[in-house]
Design an enzyme around this catalytic site. Structure first.
Site, PDB file in Angstrom:
ATOM      1  N   LYS A  74     -55.757   7.676  21.079  1.00  0.00           N
ATOM      2  CA  LYS A  74     -56.659   8.509  22.164  1.00  0.00           C
ATOM      3  C   LYS A  74     -56.889   9.937  21.432  1.00  0.00           C
ATOM      4  CE  LYS A  74     -55.370   6.659  26.622  1.00  0.00           C
ATOM      5  NZ  LYS A  74     -55.153   7.003  28.250  1.00  0.00           N
ATOM      6  N   ASP A 110     -59.889   9.465  32.216  1.00  0.00           N
ATOM      7  CA  ASP A 110     -58.441   9.389  32.723  1.00  0.00           C
ATOM      8  C   ASP A 110     -58.431  10.768  33.632  1.00  0.00           C
ATOM      9  OD1 ASP A 110     -57.486   7.335  31.422  1.00  0.00           O
ATOM     10  OD2 ASP A 110     -56.908   8.386  29.735  1.00  0.00           O
TER      11      ASP A 110
END
Ligand code: ATR
Length: 290
Positions: A74, A110
């Site tokens: 990420k 997210d």
């Protein structure tokens, strides 16, 4: 309309990570593609750390429309992207890539998925006192979007330095004071006194340790909304004990589903019924249990 035929026009999306076998995203996205009857397919790719650059080249070369990005990529993915959504840039992590004619743009759904899950339950975080447990990657995405939205933040973490680092960045980037405390009983009591919402971003209570909780039940009070980002089990001990106070609980499943919905919208330009992804995610979790 239901369709599952793969054709020469099928657009491919997927997820890269390592390990990747337990991801729920293929089930969720393929169910949504089928529901809308659109010619898309979602697959998982195990990509090793040292081959991330090749995977990004592959995304361009194979004209893959979109990717989700998960552990351990990420943060490392960022230098390979052409454009970054401003919030993803501030967070320093990307979980969604959109490929427009080889121009790769990164987002962090997210964070936006967490916010959407709160808003869906009627909780507007602006001006609210939020207590965040944990200071890892998930905490950073969540605390940054809450800071941007105008929440007051207290971050408690087992390792105080990580909480300080997270709070320090929030103050610098968003010009908002964020408090950092060590995660212990006394600090929890103090932080929860004025709290409106508690968010658990630690892994405490996650399967198989389902009898653990990061907060003793006696500290849970009526009116304190509790959001546990753990989704396996869907109802953690923390959420079960919160329910007994008659107060609102929000499960990590909601965040998981909303991050999926928001990624899906970016790739397809279409809205997917949230319930389609939710039902599919629940099915997968139940299969894991059996
Ligand atoms: P993620 O990306 O999911 O946030 P992470 O970066 O590994 O994962 O962060 C995990 C978080 O859970 C950290 O805040 C960690 O605390 P430390 O920074 O002290 O390691 C927290 N955590 C994990 N196990 C914990 C435990 N048993 N008690 C308290 N906190 C715990």
């Amino acid at each position: 309309m239901e369709s599952s035929l793969i054709s020469g026009k099928t657009k491919v999306c997927g997820i890269i990570g390592d390990p990747i076998e337990h991801t729920m995203s293929p089930a969720m996205h393929n169910a949504a593609f089928r529901k809308l009857g659109i010619d898309y397919l979602y697959v998982s790719f195990r990509v090793r750390k040292e081959e991330l650059d090749k995977a990004v080249d592959g995304m361009r070369a194979l004209n893959i429309r979109g990717l989700n990005v998960t552990i351990p990529h990420k943060v490392a993915i960022i230098p390979y992207l052409d454009e970054l959504d401003p919030l993803a840039e501030k967070i320093g992590a990307v979980n969604t890539i959109v490929n427009d004619d080889s121009v790769l743009r990164g987002y962090n759904t997210d964070a936006s998925g967490f916010l959407q899950a709160l808003l869906e339950k009627g909780v507007e975080p602006k001006g609210k006192n939020m207590v965040i447990l944990g200071a890892g990657g998930a905490s950073r995405a969540i605390s940054f979007i809450l800071a941007e939205r105008g929440s007051n933040l207290v971050i408690l973490n087992r390792t105080l330095d990580r909480a300080k680092e997270c709070a320090g960045r929030i103050t610098k980037i968003f010009q908002r004071e964020a408090k950092a405390l060590r995660l212990n009983g006394e600090n929890l009591v103090n932080a929860l006194e004025k709290a409106d919402v508690l968010v658990n971003t630690t892994s405490v209570g996650m399967s198989p340790d389902i009898d653990e909780t990061p907060v003793p039940s006696k500290l849970l009070k009526t009116g304190l909304v509790v959001f546990d980002i753990v989704y396996n089990p869907i109802k953690t001990r923390l959420l079960r004990e919160t329910e007994k106070t008659g107060t609102q609980t929000i499960s990590g499943l909601d965040m998981l589903v909303w991050q999926g919905v928001l990624s899906f919208e970016k790739w397809t330009g279409m809205k997917v019924p949230v319930e389609v992804m939710r039902e599919e995610a629940i099915k997968v979790l139940q299969n894991h249990e059996n």
